[in-house]
Write a protein that holds these residues in place. Structure first.
Motif, PDB file in Angstrom:
ATOM      1  N   TYR A 147       0.824  -1.211   0.000  1.00 24.59           N
ATOM      2  CA  TYR A 147       0.000   0.000   0.000  1.00 24.59           C
ATOM      3  C   TYR A 147       0.858   1.261   0.000  1.00 24.59           C
ATOM      4  CZ  TYR A 147      -3.274   3.542   1.745  1.00 24.59           C
ATOM      5  OH  TYR A 147      -4.011   4.676   1.888  1.00 24.59           O
ATOM      6  N   ALA A 148       1.922   1.273   0.797  1.00 26.04           N
ATOM      7  CA  ALA A 148       2.766   2.459   0.900  1.00 26.04           C
ATOM      8  C   ALA A 148       3.564   2.724  -0.367  1.00 26.04           C
ATOM      9  CB  ALA A 148       3.713   2.319   2.091  1.00 26.04           C
ATOM     10  N   GLU A 149       3.704   1.719  -1.238  1.00 23.33           N
ATOM     11  CA  GLU A 149       4.506   1.877  -2.449  1.00 23.33           C
ATOM     12  C   GLU A 149       3.694   2.349  -3.646  1.00 23.33           C
ATOM     13  OE1 GLU A 149       6.353  -1.842  -3.129  1.00 23.33           O
ATOM     14  OE2 GLU A 149       7.670  -1.740  -1.367  1.00 23.33           O
ATOM     15  N   VAL A 150       2.390   2.426  -3.495  1.00 26.32           N
ATOM     16  CA  VAL A 150       1.550   2.865  -4.608  1.00 26.32           C
ATOM     17  C   VAL A 150       1.703   4.368  -4.790  1.00 26.32           C
ATOM     18  CG1 VAL A 150      -0.803   3.019  -5.478  1.00 26.32           C
ATOM     19  CG2 VAL A 150      -0.079   1.005  -4.202  1.00 26.32           C
ATOM     20  N   GLU A 151       2.068   4.782  -6.007  1.00 31.98           N
ATOM     21  CA  GLU A 151       2.251   6.195  -6.315  1.00 31.98           C
ATOM     22  C   GLU A 151       0.942   6.804  -6.800  1.00 31.98           C
ATOM     23  OE1 GLU A 151       5.344   6.571  -9.111  1.00 31.98           O
ATOM     24  OE2 GLU A 151       6.894   5.689  -7.824  1.00 31.98           O
ATOM     25  N   MET A 152       0.734   8.047  -6.438  1.00 30.13           N
ATOM     26  CA  MET A 152      -0.502   8.746  -6.802  1.00 30.13           C
ATOM     27  C   MET A 152      -0.295   9.703  -7.964  1.00 30.13           C
ATOM     28  SD  MET A 152      -2.866   7.560  -4.958  1.00 30.13           S
ATOM     29  CE  MET A 152      -4.124   8.773  -5.302  1.00 30.13           C
ATOM     30  N   SER A 153       0.808   9.522  -8.707  1.00 26.57           N
ATOM     31  CA  SER A 153       1.065  10.435  -9.819  1.00 26.57           C
ATOM     32  C   SER A 153       0.016  10.300 -10.919  1.00 26.57           C
ATOM     33  CB  SER A 153       2.455  10.176 -10.400  1.00 26.57           C
ATOM     34  OG  SER A 153       2.557   8.829 -10.837  1.00 26.57           O
ATOM     35  N   HIS A 154      -0.603   9.114 -11.041  1.00 24.67           N
ATOM     36  CA  HIS A 154      -1.603   8.906 -12.069  1.00 24.67           C
ATOM     37  C   HIS A 154      -3.011   9.285 -11.607  1.00 24.67           C
ATOM     38  CE1 HIS A 154       1.297   6.889 -14.624  1.00 24.67           C
ATOM     39  NE2 HIS A 154       1.629   6.097 -13.624  1.00 24.67           N
ATOM     40  N   GLY A 155      -3.138   9.753 -10.371  1.00 24.65           N
ATOM     41  CA  GLY A 155      -4.457  10.074  -9.841  1.00 24.65           C
ATOM     42  C   GLY A 155      -4.772  11.555  -9.829  1.00 24.65           C
ATOM     43  N   VAL A 156      -3.958  12.388 -10.530  1.00 30.36           N
ATOM     44  CA  VAL A 156      -4.205  13.819 -10.561  1.00 30.36           C
ATOM     45  C   VAL A 156      -5.456  14.099 -11.395  1.00 30.36           C
ATOM     46  CG1 VAL A 156      -3.251  16.061 -11.200  1.00 30.36           C
ATOM     47  CG2 VAL A 156      -1.741  14.261 -10.332  1.00 30.36           C
ATOM     48  N   ARG A 157      -6.359  14.876 -10.844  1.00 26.96           N
ATOM     49  CA  ARG A 157      -7.604  15.189 -11.553  1.00 26.96           C
ATOM     50  C   ARG A 157      -7.346  16.181 -12.679  1.00 26.96           C
ATOM     51  NH1 ARG A 157     -12.253  13.590  -8.808  1.00 26.96           N
ATOM     52  NH2 ARG A 157     -11.889  12.819  -6.686  1.00 26.96           N
ATOM     53  N   LEU A 158      -8.092  15.991 -13.767  1.00 25.10           N
ATOM     54  CA  LEU A 158      -7.979  16.839 -14.943  1.00 25.10           C
ATOM     55  C   LEU A 158      -9.252  17.663 -15.083  1.00 25.10           C
ATOM     56  CD1 LEU A 158      -6.568  14.115 -17.361  1.00 25.10           C
ATOM     57  CD2 LEU A 158      -5.271  15.747 -15.998  1.00 25.10           C
ATOM     58  N   SER A 159      -9.109  18.957 -15.288  1.00 29.06           N
ATOM     59  CA  SER A 159     -10.254  19.853 -15.366  1.00 29.06           C
ATOM     60  C   SER A 159     -10.901  19.783 -16.741  1.00 29.06           C
ATOM     61  CB  SER A 159      -9.819  21.288 -15.066  1.00 29.06           C
ATOM     62  OG  SER A 159     -10.894  22.196 -15.253  1.00 29.06           O
ATOM     63  N   THR A 160     -12.234  19.847 -16.759  1.00 33.66           N
ATOM     64  CA  THR A 160     -12.979  19.887 -18.012  1.00 33.66           C
ATOM     65  C   THR A 160     -13.186  21.308 -18.520  1.00 33.66           C
ATOM     66  OG1 THR A 160     -15.112  19.952 -16.859  1.00 33.66           O
ATOM     67  CG2 THR A 160     -14.195  17.773 -17.389  1.00 33.66           C
ATOM     68  N   GLY A 161     -12.766  22.281 -17.743  1.00 27.97           N
ATOM     69  CA  GLY A 161     -12.969  23.670 -18.141  1.00 27.97           C
ATOM     70  C   GLY A 161     -14.325  24.229 -17.775  1.00 27.97           C
ATOM     71  N   ILE A 162     -15.208  23.404 -17.234  1.00 26.13           N
ATOM     72  CA  ILE A 162     -16.533  23.841 -16.789  1.00 26.13           C
ATOM     73  C   ILE A 162     -16.594  23.624 -15.277  1.00 26.13           C
ATOM     74  CG2 ILE A 162     -19.016  23.535 -17.078  1.00 26.13           C
ATOM     75  CD1 ILE A 162     -18.495  22.373 -19.815  1.00 26.13           C
ATOM     76  N   PHE A 216     -19.347  21.374 -13.777  1.00 27.47           N
ATOM     77  CA  PHE A 216     -19.154  19.967 -14.130  1.00 27.47           C
ATOM     78  C   PHE A 216     -18.037  19.356 -13.294  1.00 27.47           C
ATOM     79  CE2 PHE A 216     -18.411  16.712 -17.696  1.00 27.47           C
ATOM     80  CZ  PHE A 216     -19.389  15.884 -17.177  1.00 27.47           C
ATOM     81  N   ASP A 217     -16.954  20.111 -13.083  1.00 31.30           N
ATOM     82  CA  ASP A 217     -15.869  19.627 -12.225  1.00 31.30           C
ATOM     83  C   ASP A 217     -16.333  19.440 -10.787  1.00 31.30           C
ATOM     84  OD1 ASP A 217     -14.119  19.582 -14.345  1.00 31.30           O
ATOM     85  OD2 ASP A 217     -13.270  21.555 -13.928  1.00 31.30           O
ATOM     86  N   ARG A 218     -17.207  20.315 -10.312  1.00 34.54           N
ATOM     87  CA  ARG A 218     -17.728  20.199  -8.952  1.00 34.54           C
ATOM     88  C   ARG A 218     -18.479  18.882  -8.766  1.00 34.54           C
ATOM     89  NH1 ARG A 218     -20.167  23.364  -4.732  1.00 34.54           N
ATOM     90  NH2 ARG A 218     -19.391  25.290  -5.672  1.00 34.54           N
ATOM     91  N   VAL A 219     -19.331  18.538  -9.732  1.00 37.72           N
ATOM     92  CA  VAL A 219     -20.095  17.307  -9.632  1.00 37.72           C
ATOM     93  C   VAL A 219     -19.184  16.087  -9.673  1.00 37.72           C
ATOM     94  CG1 VAL A 219     -21.942  15.946 -10.686  1.00 37.72           C
ATOM     95  CG2 VAL A 219     -22.075  18.426 -10.674  1.00 37.72           C
ATOM     96  N   LEU A 220     -18.120  16.162 -10.470  1.00 40.40           N
ATOM     97  CA  LEU A 220     -17.182  15.044 -10.578  1.00 40.40           C
ATOM     98  C   LEU A 220     -16.269  14.918  -9.365  1.00 40.40           C
ATOM     99  CD1 LEU A 220     -16.150  15.414 -14.322  1.00 40.40           C
ATOM    100  CD2 LEU A 220     -17.613  13.641 -13.337  1.00 40.40           C
ATOM    101  N   GLY A 221     -16.309  15.886  -8.467  1.00 39.33           N
ATOM    102  CA  GLY A 221     -15.458  15.829  -7.279  1.00 39.33           C
ATOM    103  C   GLY A 221     -14.176  16.601  -7.422  1.00 39.33           C
ATOM    104  N   GLY A 222     -14.093  17.494  -8.400  1.00 40.33           N
ATOM    105  CA  GLY A 222     -12.887  18.286  -8.600  1.00 40.33           C
ATOM    106  C   GLY A 222     -12.266  18.116  -9.970  1.00 40.33           C
ATOM    107  N   GLY A 223     -12.798  17.243 -10.791  1.00 36.37           N
ATOM    108  CA  GLY A 223     -12.259  17.013 -12.122  1.00 36.37           C
ATOM    109  C   GLY A 223     -12.348  15.550 -12.503  1.00 36.37           C
ATOM    110  N   VAL A 224     -11.841  15.241 -13.689  1.00 36.42           N
ATOM    111  CA  VAL A 224     -11.871  13.879 -14.207  1.00 36.42           C
ATOM    112  C   VAL A 224     -10.652  13.119 -13.711  1.00 36.42           C
ATOM    113  CG1 VAL A 224     -11.909  12.468 -16.292  1.00 36.42           C
ATOM    114  CG2 VAL A 224     -13.121  14.649 -16.246  1.00 36.42           C
ATOM    115  N   VAL A 225     -10.872  11.933 -13.180  1.00 29.78           N
ATOM    116  CA  VAL A 225      -9.787  11.074 -12.722  1.00 29.78           C
ATOM    117  C   VAL A 225      -9.330  10.197 -13.881  1.00 29.78           C
ATOM    118  CG1 VAL A 225      -9.127   9.233 -11.117  1.00 29.78           C
ATOM    119  CG2 VAL A 225     -10.656  11.068 -10.365  1.00 29.78           C
ATOM    120  N   PRO A 226      -8.045  10.163 -14.213  1.00 25.98           N
ATOM    121  CA  PRO A 226      -7.572   9.300 -15.306  1.00 25.98           C
ATOM    122  C   PRO A 226      -7.926   7.837 -15.059  1.00 25.98           C
ATOM    123  CG  PRO A 226      -5.874  10.870 -14.670  1.00 25.98           C
ATOM    124  CD  PRO A 226      -6.968  11.001 -13.657  1.00 25.98           C
TER     125      PRO A 226
END
Length: 460
Positions: free
Chosen positions: A62-77, A80-90
């Motif tokens: 668990y401690a070795e799992v990196e969160m670099s791929h979990g950064v949320r991406l904004s849709t520009g709206i 819409f980002d609010r409903v998604l929890g802050g953006g789109v998760v890859p």
């Protein structure tokens, strides 16, 4: 030649039967069994047709799992980002459902265009419209030049081939009920095709770490068409709601593995597309008739956002022996309960009157905090006396006539004060005894314990 084996599949729950029946034995739905050809496996013995989507991996600490791929991406709206929890998760799979013509394709095309400009190429696969039809809508929305790829295709395998070739940053499929897989002989939209489409896009999104958005149709009762398993497969389920005769639209999250559920985003439909509404309270109260009998303002909570809406009530003498009880925007059973409390605990005679309750603006409220506002609006209409223009109200009403405390009272009071309300009637359990004023402009707080006490404070 042996004829192909056929089965009858329930379009509601996915249960199979060897022969047609009028009612499904599993879920009890009537006339839901549809004839389909049984699936024939073309893979060799010992092989799994899903193995092409799976990747070999080993367990990681668990401690070795990196969160670099979990950064949320904004849709520009923002809404819409609010409903998604802050953006789109890859790597996430999102399901957006709504009635025909409500604006699903418009919203996703706007989000896809901004996503393509800011993040990377986007593949917009439309199984319902041609590329020219999608582009004509994009010109109206002002999409402009961006790495947005349009694909008019209904075959799932061909869409996945384009995903592998382009390696986009986002995939949009409009809609999941109209695409089909060549592994099945059944028609698009059937239980097998919908399940196969969701599964294949899920594996593609997880393995390639590409977020995908599926557009879903809704049935007559407002639920997503297809089996309930579709909602279990995806990571996020969004509902696009709104009245055709109103300009605003609401996107509501009913499931979100990466954020809060019941989050709400408010949009306004314009000639150039959907425009986010940063202050929904101002929108819903813009046409309020101040001081009129049968009107009360309640501060409800949708996800993490406080919204002020108007509750309207009309009580009139019934001309028939059976009075009508009609509610729009709130639960009909909840209205019947509150009317019984008013008759028993507050002494209002409503047995021979028609009662109509409406949430102005097409909003839907399902939290108990709106009980006191419904009671106040009905009592105001019965007595033909309007509530004070600067008064807001919220609280839960019990069967014994008591006013129960509700969560997030401070957030509701702050929103009411920001909208110019100088007096708030709320449950006494939510009142801080050290201070009877709170919020901007020092809003006066009035705590009540019973329905009778609340009506005395609200209707002089």
């Amino acid at each position: 030649m042996k004829p192909p084996k056929v089965v009858f599949v329930c379009q509601e729950c996915g249960a199979q039967a060897p022969k047609w029946m009028g009612r499904c034995t599993e879920c009890g739905a009537w006339n839901s069994l549809v004839e389909e050809r049984a699936e024939t496996s073309a893979t060799p013995a010992g092989a799994n047709r899903f193995s092409q989507f799976s990747t070999a991996s080993t367990a990681r600490l668990y401690a070795e799992v990196e969160m670099s791929h979990g950064v949320r991406l904004s849709t520009g709206i923002g809404e819409f980002d609010r409903v998604l929890g802050g953006g789109v998760v890859p790597g996430s799979l999102i399901l957006l459902g709504g009635e025909p013509g409500i604006g699903k394709s418009t919203l996703l095309l706007q989000a896809a265009a901004h996503f393509a400009r800011e993040v990377g190429p986007v593949l917009y696969a439309s199984a319902e419209e041609s590329e020219h039809q999608v582009k004509s809508r994009g010109d109206r929305l002002g999409v402009g030049d961006s790495p947005l790829y349009l694909l008019s295709e209904t075959c799932i395998e061909r869409i996945l081939e384009e995903v592998a070739r382009l390696s986009p940053a986002l995939v949009v499929v409009d809609s999941v009920q109209t695409v089909w897989s060549n592994k099945f002989q059944s028609a698009p939209g059937s239980i097998g095709q919908v399940r196969e489409a969701a599964t294949q896009f899920l594996f593609a999104a997880k393995n390639q770490n590409v977020p995908a958005v599926l557009v879903g149709h809704v049935t007559k009762d407002g639920s997503l068409a297809g089996p309930k398993v579709l909602e279990h497969v995806v990571d996020t389920v969004l509902y696009f709601e709104g009245e055709r005769h109103h300009s605003h639209r609401v996107v509501r999250a009913v499931k979100n593995r990466f954020g809060a559920v019941s989050e709400l985003g408010v949009f306004e439909m314009t000639g150039t597309g959907l425009r986010p509404v940063p202050n929904p309270s101002k929108l819903f109260l813009s046409e309020r008739a101040s001081g009129k009998p049968g009107s009360a303002v309640v501060c409800c909570i949708e996800g993490s956002r406080p919204i002020l809406v108007e509750v309207q009530a009309l009580v009139s003498t019934s001309t028939y022996g059976n009075p009508r009880r009609m509610a729009i925007g709130i639960d009909q059973n909840r209205l019947a309960l509150l009317l019984a409390v008013l008759e028993k605990r507050a002494g209002l005679s409503l047995a021979g009157d028609d009662v109509y309750v409406n949430i102005a603006g097409g909003m839907t409220i399902d939290e108990p905090a709106a009980d006191l506002s419904v009671v106040a609006a009905v009592a105001s209409s019965v007595r033909n006396r309007g509530l004070a223009e600067s008064t807001a109200v919220f609280g839960e009403v019990g069967l014994s006539g008591e006013i129960r405390g509700i969560p997030q009272a401070a957030l509701r009071i702050r929103e009411a004060a920001q909208m110019g309300f100088s007096r708030v009637v709320l449950p006494a359990g939510n009142l801080d005894p050290a201070d009877n004023t709170q919020g901007e402009g020092r809003c006066e707080l009035v705590g009540v314990r019973t329905v009778g006490e609340a009506l005395d404070q609200l209707i002089a």
